[in-house]
Design a protein around this motif. Sequence first.
Motif, PDB file in Angstrom:
ATOM      1  N   LEU A  96       0.841  -1.190   0.000  1.00  0.00           N
ATOM      2  CA  LEU A  96       0.000   0.000   0.000  1.00  0.00           C
ATOM      3  C   LEU A  96       0.882   1.248   0.000  1.00  0.00           C
ATOM      4  N   PHE A  97       0.524   2.216  -0.812  1.00  0.00           N
ATOM      5  CA  PHE A  97       1.233   3.491  -0.871  1.00  0.00           C
ATOM      6  C   PHE A  97       2.766   3.312  -0.902  1.00  0.00           C
ATOM      7  N   PRO A  98       3.287   2.697  -1.943  1.00  0.00           N
ATOM      8  CA  PRO A  98       4.742   2.484  -2.046  1.00  0.00           C
ATOM      9  C   PRO A  98       5.465   3.763  -2.495  1.00  0.00           C
ATOM     10  N   THR A  99       5.515   4.745  -1.609  1.00  0.00           N
ATOM     11  CA  THR A  99       6.079   6.046  -1.954  1.00  0.00           C
ATOM     12  C   THR A  99       7.504   5.921  -2.488  1.00  0.00           C
ATOM     13  N   ASP A 100       8.288   5.036  -1.894  1.00  0.00           N
ATOM     14  CA  ASP A 100       9.676   4.888  -2.326  1.00  0.00           C
ATOM     15  C   ASP A 100       9.793   4.393  -3.763  1.00  0.00           C
ATOM     16  N   LYS A 101       8.793   3.666  -4.242  1.00  0.00           N
ATOM     17  CA  LYS A 101       8.830   3.161  -5.617  1.00  0.00           C
ATOM     18  C   LYS A 101       8.213   4.140  -6.616  1.00  0.00           C
ATOM     19  N   LEU A 102       7.419   5.087  -6.120  1.00  0.00           N
ATOM     20  CA  LEU A 102       6.678   5.982  -7.012  1.00  0.00           C
ATOM     21  C   LEU A 102       7.278   7.379  -7.127  1.00  0.00           C
ATOM     22  N   ILE A 103       8.023   7.801  -6.127  1.00  0.00           N
ATOM     23  CA  ILE A 103       8.420   9.207  -6.064  1.00  0.00           C
ATOM     24  C   ILE A 103       9.305   9.615  -7.242  1.00  0.00           C
ATOM     25  N   GLY A 138      17.104   9.479   0.328  1.00  0.00           N
ATOM     26  CA  GLY A 138      18.147   8.636  -0.237  1.00  0.00           C
ATOM     27  C   GLY A 138      17.700   7.965  -1.524  1.00  0.00           C
ATOM     28  N   VAL A 139      16.443   7.538  -1.570  1.00  0.00           N
ATOM     29  CA  VAL A 139      15.890   6.976  -2.806  1.00  0.00           C
ATOM     30  C   VAL A 139      15.958   8.017  -3.924  1.00  0.00           C
ATOM     31  N   CYS A 140      15.581   9.250  -3.595  1.00  0.00           N
ATOM     32  CA  CYS A 140      15.605  10.323  -4.599  1.00  0.00           C
ATOM     33  C   CYS A 140      17.020  10.578  -5.096  1.00  0.00           C
ATOM     34  N   GLU A 141      17.981  10.565  -4.180  1.00  0.00           N
ATOM     35  CA  GLU A 141      19.375  10.755  -4.587  1.00  0.00           C
ATOM     36  C   GLU A 141      19.850   9.623  -5.488  1.00  0.00           C
ATOM     37  N   MET A 194      17.488  12.417  -8.686  1.00  0.00           N
ATOM     38  CA  MET A 194      16.461  13.448  -8.739  1.00  0.00           C
ATOM     39  C   MET A 194      17.050  14.754  -8.196  1.00  0.00           C
ATOM     40  N   LYS A 195      17.100  15.778  -9.015  1.00  0.00           N
ATOM     41  CA  LYS A 195      17.682  17.058  -8.622  1.00  0.00           C
ATOM     42  C   LYS A 195      16.630  18.024  -8.095  1.00  0.00           C
ATOM     43  N   ASN A 196      15.371  17.581  -8.088  1.00  0.00           N
ATOM     44  CA  ASN A 196      14.273  18.484  -7.758  1.00  0.00           C
ATOM     45  C   ASN A 196      13.765  18.299  -6.338  1.00  0.00           C
TER      46      ASN A 196
END
Length: 308
Positions: free
Chosen positions: A233-240, A268-271, A275-277
Amino acid sequence: MLTESSIVGSCLLFLFALYVACPFLFYYCKRIRNAGMFANRLNIPHPWFYNLKDPSSFGVENAHNESLVLDVGEINIWSITTNVPRFKDDKRTVVLYSHGNSCNRAMSHRVGLYQKLSAMGVDIVTFDYRGFGDSTGVMPDENTTVHDADVMLQWVQDQFPDHNIVVWGHSLGTGITVKLLSSFDKYPDRLIGLILESPFLNSGEAGRHIPIAKIFDLLPCTKGVIARALEGLFPTDKLISKITLPILIIHAEDDRILPIHHARSLFGVCENENMKNVTLKVFDEGGHKFLYTNNDAMDAASDFIYEL
């Protein structure tokens, strides 16, 4: 003949069986799982005793209630106009606020945030998902809450045609907004950013830290059951990584509901996705619900909104 010791023993055995049964009922019964994930029945202030359609009775000024009728049920909305509008590129800004998993739009800590945002110079739209507050029609789940947030984003675009739009999600609302915005192929031109307040990495990881899960984790046979029930449910780390909007993550070091490692791991996932935003701001105090009382956090939000 029942003795005092046999009665006590029977009661203890019953409580133990209930203790073991509860997490497995949570795991196998979707209705019970949704009731825990979406605690809409914890409806404070309760609409039986308070008129949620009167924002002024909760100390929210320059606001009015709107009712948006859907095919099934309706969403109730507060539209709040600031007294001190601040402009960016000759446009005002409206924040669409997506709240967490319990109570309703009139909860005191949410009202406190509206007041701070209004003083910041932005207009605010806040709403209750269907099944929360006095919004009606469905028992909330992952699909209905994301759908309602989608409907509200379209409503804001229609009602505020000359405004920049920032989406703000808190707690469960971060999972809802990330799932919604990750599904967009193209964003509305006036949608300029996303703020994630006290986010979680994913529901399974969040489930490891809620107080009731820690209680059930005391026994080997029930350890981890709550977390496993919420996985997927709500896998933010996979969707962001699918979101190309500028994102601000704000989180308090003293958050005991969703500990700070959620925000740091998500960043850390974004890095890792290059992802620069995405910007992460961590603050010493604010807990899970009271970052609005931290002036540094509100300054960070203001800088993000007006420097986009």
